[in-house]
Design a protein around this motif. Structure first.
Motif, PDB file in Angstrom:
ATOM      1  N   LEU A  65       0.826  -1.195   0.000  1.00  0.00           N
ATOM      2  CA  LEU A  65       0.000   0.000   0.000  1.00  0.00           C
ATOM      3  C   LEU A  65       0.865   1.251   0.000  1.00  0.00           C
ATOM      4  O   LEU A  65       0.597   2.194  -0.736  1.00  0.00           O
ATOM      5  N   SER A  66       1.918   1.248   0.819  1.00  0.00           N
ATOM      6  CA  SER A  66       2.749   2.455   0.894  1.00  0.00           C
ATOM      7  C   SER A  66       3.459   2.687  -0.432  1.00  0.00           C
ATOM      8  O   SER A  66       3.641   3.827  -0.857  1.00  0.00           O
ATOM      9  N   ASN A  67       3.849   1.609  -1.094  1.00  0.00           N
ATOM     10  CA  ASN A  67       4.493   1.778  -2.391  1.00  0.00           C
ATOM     11  C   ASN A  67       3.535   2.415  -3.391  1.00  0.00           C
ATOM     12  O   ASN A  67       3.906   3.310  -4.144  1.00  0.00           O
ATOM     13  N   VAL A  68       2.298   1.940  -3.382  1.00  0.00           N
ATOM     14  CA  VAL A  68       1.304   2.497  -4.296  1.00  0.00           C
ATOM     15  C   VAL A  68       1.082   3.964  -3.989  1.00  0.00           C
ATOM     16  O   VAL A  68       1.025   4.803  -4.878  1.00  0.00           O
ATOM     17  N   GLU A  69       0.979   4.282  -2.700  1.00  0.00           N
ATOM     18  CA  GLU A  69       0.761   5.683  -2.323  1.00  0.00           C
ATOM     19  C   GLU A  69       1.910   6.545  -2.810  1.00  0.00           C
ATOM     20  O   GLU A  69       1.707   7.623  -3.337  1.00  0.00           O
ATOM     21  N   LEU A  70       3.136   6.069  -2.633  1.00  0.00           N
ATOM     22  CA  LEU A  70       4.291   6.851  -3.058  1.00  0.00           C
ATOM     23  C   LEU A  70       4.236   7.083  -4.563  1.00  0.00           C
ATOM     24  O   LEU A  70       4.486   8.183  -5.041  1.00  0.00           O
ATOM     25  N   ASP A  71       3.890   6.032  -5.313  1.00  0.00           N
ATOM     26  CA  ASP A  71       3.827   6.195  -6.770  1.00  0.00           C
ATOM     27  C   ASP A  71       2.825   7.266  -7.154  1.00  0.00           C
ATOM     28  O   ASP A  71       3.037   8.017  -8.087  1.00  0.00           O
ATOM     29  N   VAL A  72       1.741   7.343  -6.409  1.00  0.00           N
ATOM     30  CA  VAL A  72       0.709   8.318  -6.753  1.00  0.00           C
ATOM     31  C   VAL A  72       1.123   9.718  -6.325  1.00  0.00           C
ATOM     32  O   VAL A  72       0.976  10.674  -7.063  1.00  0.00           O
ATOM     33  N   VAL A  73       1.692   9.818  -5.116  1.00  0.00           N
ATOM     34  CA  VAL A  73       1.993  11.150  -4.574  1.00  0.00           C
ATOM     35  C   VAL A  73       3.176  11.779  -5.304  1.00  0.00           C
ATOM     36  O   VAL A  73       3.142  12.939  -5.671  1.00  0.00           O
ATOM     37  N   VAL A  74       4.217  10.958  -5.518  1.00  0.00           N
ATOM     38  CA  VAL A  74       5.408  11.518  -6.157  1.00  0.00           C
ATOM     39  C   VAL A  74       5.181  11.564  -7.662  1.00  0.00           C
ATOM     40  O   VAL A  74       5.458  10.642  -8.389  1.00  0.00           O
ATOM     41  N   LEU A  75       4.588  12.663  -8.109  1.00  0.00           N
ATOM     42  CA  LEU A  75       4.295  12.815  -9.531  1.00  0.00           C
ATOM     43  C   LEU A  75       4.686  14.230  -9.962  1.00  0.00           C
ATOM     44  O   LEU A  75       3.837  15.074 -10.212  1.00  0.00           O
ATOM     45  N   PRO A  76       5.955  14.528 -10.011  1.00  0.00           N
ATOM     46  CA  PRO A  76       6.377  15.883 -10.392  1.00  0.00           C
ATOM     47  C   PRO A  76       6.050  16.147 -11.845  1.00  0.00           C
ATOM     48  O   PRO A  76       6.115  15.250 -12.679  1.00  0.00           O
ATOM     49  N   PRO A  77       5.685  17.374 -12.152  1.00  0.00           N
ATOM     50  CA  PRO A  77       5.387  17.722 -13.543  1.00  0.00           C
ATOM     51  C   PRO A  77       6.584  17.448 -14.439  1.00  0.00           C
ATOM     52  O   PRO A  77       7.708  17.794 -14.097  1.00  0.00           O
ATOM     53  N   GLN A  78       6.335  16.845 -15.576  1.00  0.00           N
ATOM     54  CA  GLN A  78       7.402  16.593 -16.526  1.00  0.00           C
ATOM     55  C   GLN A  78       7.695  17.861 -17.330  1.00  0.00           C
ATOM     56  O   GLN A  78       6.990  18.866 -17.224  1.00  0.00           O
ATOM     57  N   GLN A  79       8.710  17.791 -18.152  1.00  0.00           N
ATOM     58  CA  GLN A  79       9.096  18.988 -18.902  1.00  0.00           C
ATOM     59  C   GLN A  79       7.997  19.445 -19.858  1.00  0.00           C
ATOM     60  O   GLN A  79       7.894  20.625 -20.169  1.00  0.00           O
ATOM     61  N   ASP A  80       7.185  18.484 -20.317  1.00  0.00           N
ATOM     62  CA  ASP A  80       6.113  18.867 -21.237  1.00  0.00           C
ATOM     63  C   ASP A  80       4.785  18.997 -20.502  1.00  0.00           C
ATOM     64  O   ASP A  80       3.737  18.916 -21.111  1.00  0.00           O
ATOM     65  N   GLU A  81       4.860  19.204 -19.190  1.00  0.00           N
ATOM     66  CA  GLU A  81       3.639  19.384 -18.419  1.00  0.00           C
ATOM     67  C   GLU A  81       3.741  20.647 -17.571  1.00  0.00           C
ATOM     68  O   GLU A  81       4.828  21.179 -17.346  1.00  0.00           O
ATOM     69  N   PHE A  82       2.601  21.116 -17.121  1.00  0.00           N
ATOM     70  CA  PHE A  82       2.595  22.284 -16.238  1.00  0.00           C
ATOM     71  C   PHE A  82       1.462  22.110 -15.234  1.00  0.00           C
ATOM     72  O   PHE A  82       0.542  21.323 -15.452  1.00  0.00           O
ATOM     73  N   THR A  83       1.535  22.843 -14.154  1.00  0.00           N
ATOM     74  CA  THR A  83       0.481  22.813 -13.146  1.00  0.00           C
ATOM     75  C   THR A  83      -0.334  24.085 -13.255  1.00  0.00           C
ATOM     76  O   THR A  83       0.182  25.183 -13.045  1.00  0.00           O
ATOM     77  N   CYS A  84      -1.587  23.917 -13.629  1.00  0.00           N
ATOM     78  CA  CYS A  84      -2.467  25.063 -13.775  1.00  0.00           C
ATOM     79  C   CYS A  84      -2.650  25.740 -12.413  1.00  0.00           C
ATOM     80  O   CYS A  84      -2.933  25.084 -11.417  1.00  0.00           O
ATOM     81  N   MET A  85      -2.496  27.044 -12.380  1.00  0.00           N
ATOM     82  CA  MET A  85      -2.607  27.777 -11.116  1.00  0.00           C
ATOM     83  C   MET A  85      -4.056  28.080 -10.759  1.00  0.00           C
ATOM     84  O   MET A  85      -4.329  28.658  -9.715  1.00  0.00           O
TER      85      MET A  85
END
Ligand SMILES: [Zn+2]
Length: 96
Positions: free
Chosen positions: A50-70
Protein backbone atom coordinates in the motif's frame (compact mmCIF):
# COMPACT_ATOMS: atom_id res chain seq x y z
CA UNK A 1 -4.34 -19.78 23.86
CA UNK A 2 -7.76 -21.40 24.30
CA UNK A 3 -9.52 -18.15 23.39
CA UNK A 4 -7.83 -18.23 20.01
CA UNK A 5 -10.28 -20.89 18.87
CA UNK A 6 -13.01 -18.25 18.77
CA UNK A 7 -11.29 -16.29 16.00
CA UNK A 8 -11.83 -18.76 13.13
CA UNK A 9 -15.48 -19.22 14.07
CA UNK A 10 -16.09 -15.47 13.66
CA UNK A 11 -14.70 -15.70 10.14
CA UNK A 12 -17.12 -18.43 9.07
CA UNK A 13 -19.32 -15.93 7.27
CA UNK A 14 -16.41 -14.60 5.25
CA UNK A 15 -15.68 -17.90 3.55
CA UNK A 16 -14.73 -21.45 4.23
CA UNK A 17 -11.39 -21.28 2.46
CA UNK A 18 -9.76 -19.21 5.17
CA UNK A 19 -11.03 -21.64 7.79
CA UNK A 20 -9.64 -24.58 5.89
CA UNK A 21 -6.35 -22.73 5.60
CA UNK A 22 -6.34 -22.06 9.32
CA UNK A 23 -7.11 -25.69 10.07
CA UNK A 24 -4.33 -26.81 7.74
CA UNK A 25 -1.89 -24.36 9.31
CA UNK A 26 -2.95 -25.50 12.75
CA UNK A 27 -2.47 -29.17 11.99
CA UNK A 28 0.86 -28.48 10.30
CA UNK A 29 2.30 -26.22 12.95
CA UNK A 30 0.56 -27.69 15.96
CA UNK A 31 0.35 -24.53 18.07
CA UNK A 32 -1.82 -21.45 17.83
CA UNK A 33 1.16 -19.22 18.59
CA UNK A 34 2.91 -20.25 15.40
CA UNK A 35 -0.20 -19.61 13.31
CA UNK A 36 -0.37 -16.10 14.79
CA UNK A 37 3.21 -15.53 13.71
CA UNK A 38 2.30 -16.71 10.23
CA UNK A 39 -0.35 -14.00 10.03
CA UNK A 40 2.07 -11.18 10.76
CA UNK A 41 4.20 -11.31 7.60
CA UNK A 42 1.11 -10.99 5.42
CA UNK A 43 0.16 -7.83 7.30
CA UNK A 44 3.64 -6.41 6.85
CA UNK A 45 3.68 -7.22 3.14
CA UNK A 46 0.25 -5.69 2.64
CA UNK A 47 1.37 -2.50 4.35
CA UNK A 48 4.44 -2.27 2.18
CA UNK A 49 2.40 -2.75 -0.97
CA UNK A 50 0.00 0.00 0.00
CA UNK A 51 2.75 2.45 0.89
CA UNK A 52 4.49 1.78 -2.39
CA UNK A 53 1.30 2.50 -4.30
CA UNK A 54 0.76 5.68 -2.32
CA UNK A 55 4.29 6.85 -3.06
CA UNK A 56 3.83 6.19 -6.77
CA UNK A 57 0.71 8.32 -6.75
CA UNK A 58 1.99 11.15 -4.57
CA UNK A 59 5.41 11.52 -6.16
CA UNK A 60 4.29 12.82 -9.53
CA UNK A 61 6.38 15.88 -10.39
CA UNK A 62 5.39 17.72 -13.54
CA UNK A 63 7.40 16.59 -16.53
CA UNK A 64 9.10 18.99 -18.90
CA UNK A 65 6.11 18.87 -21.24
CA UNK A 66 3.64 19.38 -18.42
CA UNK A 67 2.60 22.28 -16.24
CA UNK A 68 0.48 22.81 -13.15
CA UNK A 69 -2.47 25.06 -13.77
CA UNK A 70 -2.61 27.78 -11.12
CA UNK A 71 -6.40 27.91 -11.31
CA UNK A 72 -7.45 24.25 -11.01
CA UNK A 73 -4.05 23.02 -9.78
CA UNK A 74 -4.15 20.05 -12.13
CA UNK A 75 -1.06 18.89 -13.94
CA UNK A 76 -1.79 19.29 -17.63
CA UNK A 77 0.08 18.61 -20.82
CA UNK A 78 1.75 21.59 -22.43
CA UNK A 79 -0.74 21.38 -25.28
CA UNK A 80 -3.46 22.26 -22.75
CA UNK A 81 -1.71 25.50 -21.77
CA UNK A 82 -3.77 28.53 -22.73
CA UNK A 83 -1.65 31.29 -21.28
CA UNK A 84 0.40 32.24 -18.26
CA UNK A 85 -0.45 35.21 -16.10
CA UNK A 86 1.19 36.67 -12.98
CA UNK A 87 0.24 33.69 -10.84
CA UNK A 88 1.38 31.10 -13.34
CA UNK A 89 0.17 28.93 -16.19
CA UNK A 90 -3.56 28.64 -16.85
CA UNK A 91 -5.00 25.66 -18.71
CA UNK A 92 -7.49 25.93 -21.56
CA UNK A 93 -10.29 24.58 -19.39
CA UNK A 94 -9.90 27.41 -16.89
CA UNK A 95 -9.27 30.08 -19.51
CA UNK A 96 -12.47 29.21 -21.39
ZN1 LIG B 1 -6.93 24.79 -14.99
Amino acid sequence: MATDYDAPRKNEDEGNESIEALKAARSNQGTAVESEDADNPSFVLGGNDLSNVELDVVVLPPQQDEFTCMSCFLVKHRSQLDHADKTGPICKDCAA
